[in-house]
Design a protein around this motif. Structure first.
Motif, PDB file in Angstrom:
ATOM      1  N   HIS A 296       0.839  -1.199   0.000  1.00  0.00           N
ATOM      2  CA  HIS A 296       0.000   0.000   0.000  1.00  0.00           C
ATOM      3  C   HIS A 296       0.875   1.249   0.000  1.00  0.00           C
ATOM      4  N   LEU A 297       0.830   2.003  -1.086  1.00  0.00           N
ATOM      5  CA  LEU A 297       1.514   3.291  -1.159  1.00  0.00           C
ATOM      6  C   LEU A 297       0.496   4.362  -0.778  1.00  0.00           C
TER       7      LEU A 297
ATOM      8  N   LYS B  52      -2.631  -8.733   2.958  1.00  0.00           N
ATOM      9  CA  LYS B  52      -1.946  -9.578   3.936  1.00  0.00           C
ATOM     10  C   LYS B  52      -0.524  -9.091   4.228  1.00  0.00           C
ATOM     11  N   PRO B  53       0.297  -8.774   3.204  1.00  0.00           N
ATOM     12  CA  PRO B  53       1.633  -8.245   3.517  1.00  0.00           C
ATOM     13  C   PRO B  53       1.591  -6.925   4.289  1.00  0.00           C
TER      14      PRO B  53
ATOM     15  N   LEU C 144       2.135  -4.029   9.547  1.00  0.00           N
ATOM     16  CA  LEU C 144       1.502  -3.294  10.643  1.00  0.00           C
ATOM     17  C   LEU C 144       1.670  -4.035  11.974  1.00  0.00           C
ATOM     18  N   LYS C 145       1.539  -5.350  11.927  1.00  0.00           N
ATOM     19  CA  LYS C 145       1.725  -6.139  13.149  1.00  0.00           C
ATOM     20  C   LYS C 145       3.149  -6.017  13.681  1.00  0.00           C
ATOM     21  N   LEU C 146       4.125  -6.070  12.772  1.00  0.00           N
ATOM     22  CA  LEU C 146       5.521  -5.920  13.190  1.00  0.00           C
ATOM     23  C   LEU C 146       5.753  -4.541  13.788  1.00  0.00           C
ATOM     24  N   GLY C 147       5.209  -3.510  13.154  1.00  0.00           N
ATOM     25  CA  GLY C 147       5.365  -2.163  13.689  1.00  0.00           C
ATOM     26  C   GLY C 147       4.741  -1.998  15.058  1.00  0.00           C
TER      27      GLY C 147
END
Length: 271
Positions: A17-18, A81-82, A87-90
């Motif tokens: 997503h850009l 999904k990516p 977002l989860k990692l952040g």
């Protein structure tokens, strides 16, 4: 046919997503600067009106920013999904930074307790200071937060099972427990026999419990936002990442309180 083409032009053409240009990061920075300047002026006895404008701009900026994120994720399908994995990692790294913040104050408390200075009587708790009992208000607050953790977990499982009524009720109960915890903490502050100015014990006690209290208030705000979105049918069994982040944050608050209760109230009173 033209309407269909317009809709397809908005769909993501890649798994990443850009984001579109947005004014909200800039306005949020300006509003936070105004809040800090206002607090500094207030502490020095000067005019602090700027803090009001900063707080209003901050509320508008954050609300608008999150509105755009909800539109991108829920209605435009931009959070693939990516993107969700990123977002989860952040968010996990954000929780790690919060953990380090709490760890710094725990370190200060434990260092002062294990090596008390001459200025506090070479003993811990400091000479002449009466500590709070860990088995009264603090124990009640512990039960409240543990119960809230159970209710929010029930709510999450209900979302994944598609039972939205039970999920709504569980989330509403969790918010109620969070408000009750904040009220009980306030009442404990009112009867506390020492202040933040009473040696390093008072400073560390109020910094840690106050910091945790601010996190409870912030977590309650996240849960209220999730409750509003749940009422608007934004969540589904496979799409509720914003709610998951709120739950992670709330469990983080629960775990931090167990450390606060165990180290500050129990261990800190018996060293």
């Amino acid at each position: 046919m033209m309407t269909l083409l317009k809709l397809n032009s908005k769909s993501p053409r890649s798994p990443w997503h850009l984001v579109d240009p947005s004014p909200w990061p800039f306005t949020t920075s300006v509003s936070l600067l105004c809040v800090v300047l206002g607090l500094t002026s207030w502490m020095n006895g000067r005019d602090w009106t700027i803090i009001i404008y900063g707080a209003l701009l901050l509320g508008i900026s954050v609300t608008s920013w999150f509105r755009d994120i909800v539109i991108e994720a829920t209605f435009q399908g931009m959070h693939t999904k990516p993107v969700q994995n990123g977002l989860k990692l952040g968010f996990k790294l954000f929780l790690l930074s919060e953990l380090m913040l709490f760890f710094s104050f725990f370190w200060a408390f434990m260092h002062s307790a294990l090596s008390p200075s001459v200025e506090i009587g070479c003993c811990w708790p400091p000479a002449g200071l009466t500590t709070l009992s860990p088995w009264q208000d603090a124990a009640v607050n512990t039960c409240i937060l543990l119960t809230s953790g159970a209710s929010v977990t029930w709510s999450h499982k209900a979302v994944k099972a598609g039972i939205y009524r039970d999920s709504f009720i569980g989330l509403l109960q969790t918010i109620g427990w969070g408000c009750l915890f904040t009220y009980c903490q306030y009442q404990e502050y009112k009867v506390c026999p020492f202040t933040i100015a009473d040696s390093v014990y008072g400073s560390c006690f109020f910094m840690l419990t106050g910091l945790h209290g601010l996190h409870v208030i912030g977590g309650s705000g996240f849960l209220v936002a999730s409750l509003f979105r749940m009422g608007r049918r934004h969540f589904s069994t496979g799409h509720h990442l914003g709610y998951v982040f709120s739950i992670w944050y709330w469990h983080f608050v629960d775990i931090m309180w167990l450390f606060v209760w165990g180290i500050i109230y129990i261990w800190g009173s018996w060293v």
